[in-house]
Design an enzyme around this catalytic site. Structure first.
Site, PDB file in Angstrom:
ATOM      1  N   ASP A 181      -0.977  -6.668   3.476  1.00 49.34           N
ATOM      2  CA  ASP A 181      -0.988  -5.217   3.622  1.00 49.34           C
ATOM      3  C   ASP A 181       0.367  -4.821   3.058  1.00 49.34           C
ATOM      4  OD1 ASP A 181      -0.361  -2.608   4.660  1.00 49.34           O
ATOM      5  OD2 ASP A 181      -2.163  -2.834   5.863  1.00 49.34           O
ATOM      6  N   HIS A 182       0.383  -4.282   1.845  1.00 48.42           N
ATOM      7  CA  HIS A 182       1.684  -4.183   1.175  1.00 48.42           C
ATOM      8  C   HIS A 182       2.642  -3.231   1.900  1.00 48.42           C
ATOM      9  CE1 HIS A 182       0.117  -0.582  -0.905  1.00 48.42           C
ATOM     10  NE2 HIS A 182       1.364  -0.282  -1.143  1.00 48.42           N
ATOM     11  N   HIS A 244      -2.880   0.389   6.089  1.00 49.92           N
ATOM     12  CA  HIS A 244      -1.459   0.758   6.015  1.00 49.92           C
ATOM     13  C   HIS A 244      -1.004   1.635   7.189  1.00 49.92           C
ATOM     14  CE1 HIS A 244      -2.050  -0.894   2.153  1.00 49.92           C
ATOM     15  NE2 HIS A 244      -2.402   0.192   1.505  1.00 49.92           N
TER      16      HIS A 244
HETATM   17  C1  BG6 Z   1      -3.193   1.234  -1.903  1.00 48.78           C
HETATM   18  C2  BG6 Z   1      -4.349   2.188  -1.997  1.00 48.78           C
HETATM   19  O1  BG6 Z   1      -3.452   0.235  -0.960  1.00 48.78           O
HETATM   20  O2  BG6 Z   1      -2.036   1.954  -1.523  1.00 48.78           O
HETATM   21  C3  BG6 Z   1      -4.055   3.284  -2.998  1.00 48.78           C
HETATM   22  O3  BG6 Z   1      -5.509   1.484  -2.399  1.00 48.78           O
HETATM   23  C4  BG6 Z   1      -2.762   3.969  -2.655  1.00 48.78           C
HETATM   24  O4  BG6 Z   1      -5.111   4.228  -3.072  1.00 48.78           O
HETATM   25  C5  BG6 Z   1      -1.657   2.952  -2.444  1.00 48.78           C
HETATM   26  O5  BG6 Z   1      -2.435   4.821  -3.735  1.00 48.78           O
HETATM   27  C6  BG6 Z   1      -0.403   3.611  -1.919  1.00 48.78           C
HETATM   28  O6  BG6 Z   1       0.647   2.686  -1.914  1.00 48.78           O
HETATM   29  P1  BG6 Z   1       2.152   3.154  -2.067  1.00 48.78           P
HETATM   30  O7  BG6 Z   1       2.933   1.892  -1.931  1.00 48.78           O
HETATM   31  O8  BG6 Z   1       2.268   3.783  -3.422  1.00 48.78           O
HETATM   32  O9  BG6 Z   1       2.377   4.136  -0.976  1.00 48.78           O
END
Ligand code: BG6
Length: 506
Positions: A181-182, A244
């Site tokens: 989960d980045h 997230h």
């Molecule tokens: C991803 C989603 O996991 O996270 C995207 O699939 C979203 O739709 C993105 O744009 C948002 O990540 P960050 O790091 O740019 O907030």
């Protein structure tokens, strides 16, 4: 340098966007920082036919284009370690050649048996690839550890997540699974733990006695871009909230872990997931708002609506905005509402956690005071990463007028320190075998369970509206009604600043 001094890193879906934009640039940054094993090889695996040389060239351009680190001096040396093998993912006979290729690479590059398999493929392959890898013995750890990294989404709903869990755990152990989960890889998300548990001044206030409500926003200014096909079968709830946002909620709400041991931290995170008060289906229309962006004009330029996006059905009812109000039923948070929202085509890109403290029991000062209704602690996850405490100060001059001022810290003030990308951090942790920042199966299942009534209601209850909102606004105005107190609103931190764009002050 990490303990493991040998590694083959195998990326399935190596011709895809994520590999180019994030994974390989992050691996290169780790290489520059000498955080990869000395004996390291990267094997890209995908459907397309490429030679090693062609794949190396495309990775070289990716590292240059999506630069993670300001040092191009060792790109040649890095791409020398890159190899490629094409595959038909769903054909079991494709996996013996993968094993043979790994065996010969191990001999050629002295990389031993430690192997990461990173699945950056369509989710429909998350069950298939691990099963086929296991059928040729590539899950076995007698010659070195084998780890499987899986991108989100982990399932589409509770039944599919359960099915995927069973499929994976047939051949792999929970310890071998690393669910990315980045958001958990973001420096500022991890800093939630440090802010809370290394400062004596916050933690005593971090509970129902002092906190009025908690607000979490993850806004994006972009639309679905080229991902309409994927997004239309997902929507904001599955794409952002299930993973997230709920992870950020868990780090905000968890109890102090007994140590920094991964299982101690993950146990506390899991307890938060277990404590979400179930939402009843008939309540959904009062506690959840969904919206879809409409065509509009942003900074003088026309932008198309969601239904006109490539890959999106013209009568799509997929939400591009979701907001929820819910409770965490435990001793710390009993009765404190949590408000979360996320959306595409909002005025700006901003992710932040705001702790709204209760106001003083009685307001002594002038009615002319221009103050927010309570102190706020704003933890800005991105951009302009930092922390702000908002508090009341006497307006200089006669009388006792109060105004709100900020006490703030910005990461950008730490000019010497580079913030590693989320992928860099998570890739490194998975190589080290540190599971702290990866989602555990039970958490993912609890998150699906919690959202099931909303998913079901949005799918089938015709009386639950899908609101349109003009692109460039903060979503449907009905979102404001989630907050019951008339004098309170969501924090709308961004001002339009001429044509230069939107500035979001902390
Ligand atoms: C991803 C989603 O996991 O996270 C995207 O699939 C979203 O739709 C993105 O744009 C948002 O990540 P960050 O790091 O740019 O907030």
């Amino acid at each position: 340098m990490i303990d493991n001094d040998h590694l083959i890193y195998v990326i399935f879906g190596a011709s895809g966007d994520l590999t180019k934009r994030k994974l390989v640039p992050a691996l290169y940054a780790l290489f520059i920082k000498k955080l990869l094993p000395i004996n390291f090889a990267l094997l890209g695996v995908s459907r397309s036919e490429f030679s090693d040389a062609e794949f190396r060239e495309s990775m070289r351009s990716a590292i240059t284009e999506f630069k993670e680190i300001d040092d191009a001096s060792r790109i040649d040396e890095f791409v020398e370690k890159v190899y490629y093998q094409s595959i038909r993912f769903d054909d079991p006979s494709s996996y013996l050649p993968i094993r043979q290729r790994l065996t010969s690479l191990r001999e050629q590059t002295k990389t031993g048996g430690n192997t990461v398999f990173y699945l950056s493929t369509p989710p429909s392959l998350y069950g298939v690839i691990p099963q086929h890898l296991a059928s040729v013995g590539l899950n076995r750890q007698d010659d070195g550890w084998k780890r499987l990294i899986i991108e989100k989404p982990f399932g589409y709903d509770l039944p599919s997540a359960l099915e995927l869990k069973d499929q994976l755990l047939k051949d792999w152990t929970e310890e071998q699974l690393y669910r990315i989960d980045h958001y958990l890889g973001k420096e500022t998300v991890q800093n939630l733990l440090v802010t809370r548990f290394s400062n004596g001044i916050f933690e005593p206030l971090w509970n129902r006695n002092f906190v009025h409500h908690v607000e979490i926003t993850s806004a994006e200014s972009l639309g679905v871009e080229k991902r309409g096909g994927y997004y239309d079968s997902s929507g904001a709830l599955r794409d952002m909230v299930q993973n997230h946002l709920l992870q950020v909620v868990a780090l905000t709400a968890m109890e102090p872990p007994s140590s920094l041991d991964p299982s101690a931290i993950r146990n506390e995170i899991f307890k938060v997931f277990q404590s979400f008060r179930p939402i009843k289906r008939e309540e959904v229309k009062h506690v959840a708002i969904r919206g879809q962006y409409l065509a509009s004009t942003i900074k003088g330029k026309p932008v198309i609506g969601y239904r006109q996006e490539q890959g999106v059905k013209q009568d799509s009812v997929t939400e591009t905005f979701a907001a929820l109000k819910f409770y965490i039923d435990n001793w710390r948070w009993g009765g404190v509402p949590f408000y979360i929202r996320t959306g595409k085509r909002l005025p700006t890109r901003v992710t932040e956690v705001v702790i709204h403290f209760k106001p003083t029991p009685h307001f002594l000062f002038s009615q002319n005071s221009v103050i927010q209704s309570g102190n706020q602690l704003v933890i800005r996850i991105q951009p302009d990463e930092g922390i702000v405490v908002k508090f009341g100060m006497k307006t200089p001059g006669a009388g006792f007028d109060v105004q709100t001022v900020n006490m703030e810290f910005h990461y950008s003030d730490l000019s010497e320190q580079r913030i590693p990308s989320a992928y860099e951090r998570l890739i490194y942790d998975a190589i080290k075998g540190d599971t702290t920042l990866f989602a555990r199966t039970e958490e993912v299942l609890e998150a699906w369970k919690f959202l099931t009534p909303v998913i079901d209601s949005w799918k089938s209850d015709a009386e639950v509206p899908l609101y349109g909102y003009p692109s460039g606004t903060w979503g449907p105005e009905q979102t404001d009604d989630l907050i019951e107190e008339k004098e309170m609103t969501w924090r709308h931190p961004c001002k339009n600043l001429s044509d230069d764009g939107v500035y979001c002050e902390l």
